[in-house]
Design a protein around this motif. Sequence first.
Motif, mmCIF file in Angstrom:
data_model
loop_
_atom_site.group_PDB
_atom_site.id
_atom_site.type_symbol
_atom_site.label_atom_id
_atom_site.label_comp_id
_atom_site.label_asym_id
_atom_site.label_seq_id
_atom_site.Cartn_x
_atom_site.Cartn_y
_atom_site.Cartn_z
ATOM 1 N N VAL A 7 32.022 54.904 -5.510
ATOM 2 C CA VAL A 7 32.285 56.278 -5.079
ATOM 3 C C VAL A 7 32.920 56.247 -3.700
ATOM 4 N N VAL A 8 33.933 57.075 -3.515
ATOM 5 C CA VAL A 8 34.501 57.266 -2.178
ATOM 6 C C VAL A 8 33.813 58.493 -1.584
ATOM 7 N N ASP A 9 33.204 58.301 -0.434
ATOM 8 C CA ASP A 9 32.393 59.330 0.205
ATOM 9 C C ASP A 9 33.035 59.777 1.508
ATOM 10 N N HIS A 10 32.902 61.061 1.829
ATOM 11 C CA HIS A 10 33.325 61.564 3.135
ATOM 12 C C HIS A 10 32.177 61.333 4.105
ATOM 13 N N ILE A 11 32.417 60.598 5.156
ATOM 14 C CA ILE A 11 31.387 60.315 6.155
ATOM 15 C C ILE A 11 30.888 61.628 6.743
ATOM 16 N N VAL A 12 31.812 62.454 7.209
ATOM 17 C CA VAL A 12 31.486 63.823 7.632
ATOM 18 C C VAL A 12 31.942 64.718 6.490
ATOM 19 N N PRO A 13 31.007 65.398 5.831
ATOM 20 C CA PRO A 13 31.380 66.222 4.682
ATOM 21 C C PRO A 13 32.473 67.235 5.024
ATOM 22 N N VAL A 14 33.333 67.486 4.070
ATOM 23 C CA VAL A 14 34.418 68.450 4.247
ATOM 24 C C VAL A 14 33.841 69.818 4.622
ATOM 25 N N LYS A 15 32.718 70.202 4.011
ATOM 26 C CA LYS A 15 32.081 71.492 4.315
ATOM 27 C C LYS A 15 31.604 71.583 5.756
ATOM 28 N N GLY A 17 33.400 70.199 8.258
ATOM 29 C CA GLY A 17 34.569 69.993 9.108
ATOM 30 C C GLY A 17 35.223 68.636 9.010
ATOM 31 N N GLY A 18 34.718 67.772 8.132
ATOM 32 C CA GLY A 18 35.322 66.454 7.953
ATOM 33 C C GLY A 18 36.682 66.564 7.296
ATOM 34 N N ARG A 23 41.497 58.569 6.446
ATOM 35 C CA ARG A 23 40.871 57.297 6.068
ATOM 36 C C ARG A 23 39.641 56.974 6.904
ATOM 37 N N ALA A 24 39.665 57.363 8.165
ATOM 38 C CA ALA A 24 38.527 57.085 9.047
ATOM 39 C C ALA A 24 37.289 57.881 8.625
ATOM 40 N N ASN A 25 37.459 58.894 7.786
ATOM 41 C CA ASN A 25 36.338 59.701 7.327
ATOM 42 C C ASN A 25 35.905 59.324 5.907
#
Length: 51
Positions: A7-15, A17-18, A23-25
Amino acid sequence: MLQPAKVVDHIVPVKQGGERFERANLQSLCVPCHNAKTASETASLRNQAPS
């Protein structure tokens, strides 16, 4: 138990503000780790919501 990342995960969720495509997120996680992280983030957001 170690499992392959699937799974590719957003480190800081888009909801929260990520950046969606920065790529860094992004990080790769196994499914159990992603599910645990998502559950923790969801619970945290619920606790922050005004009553």
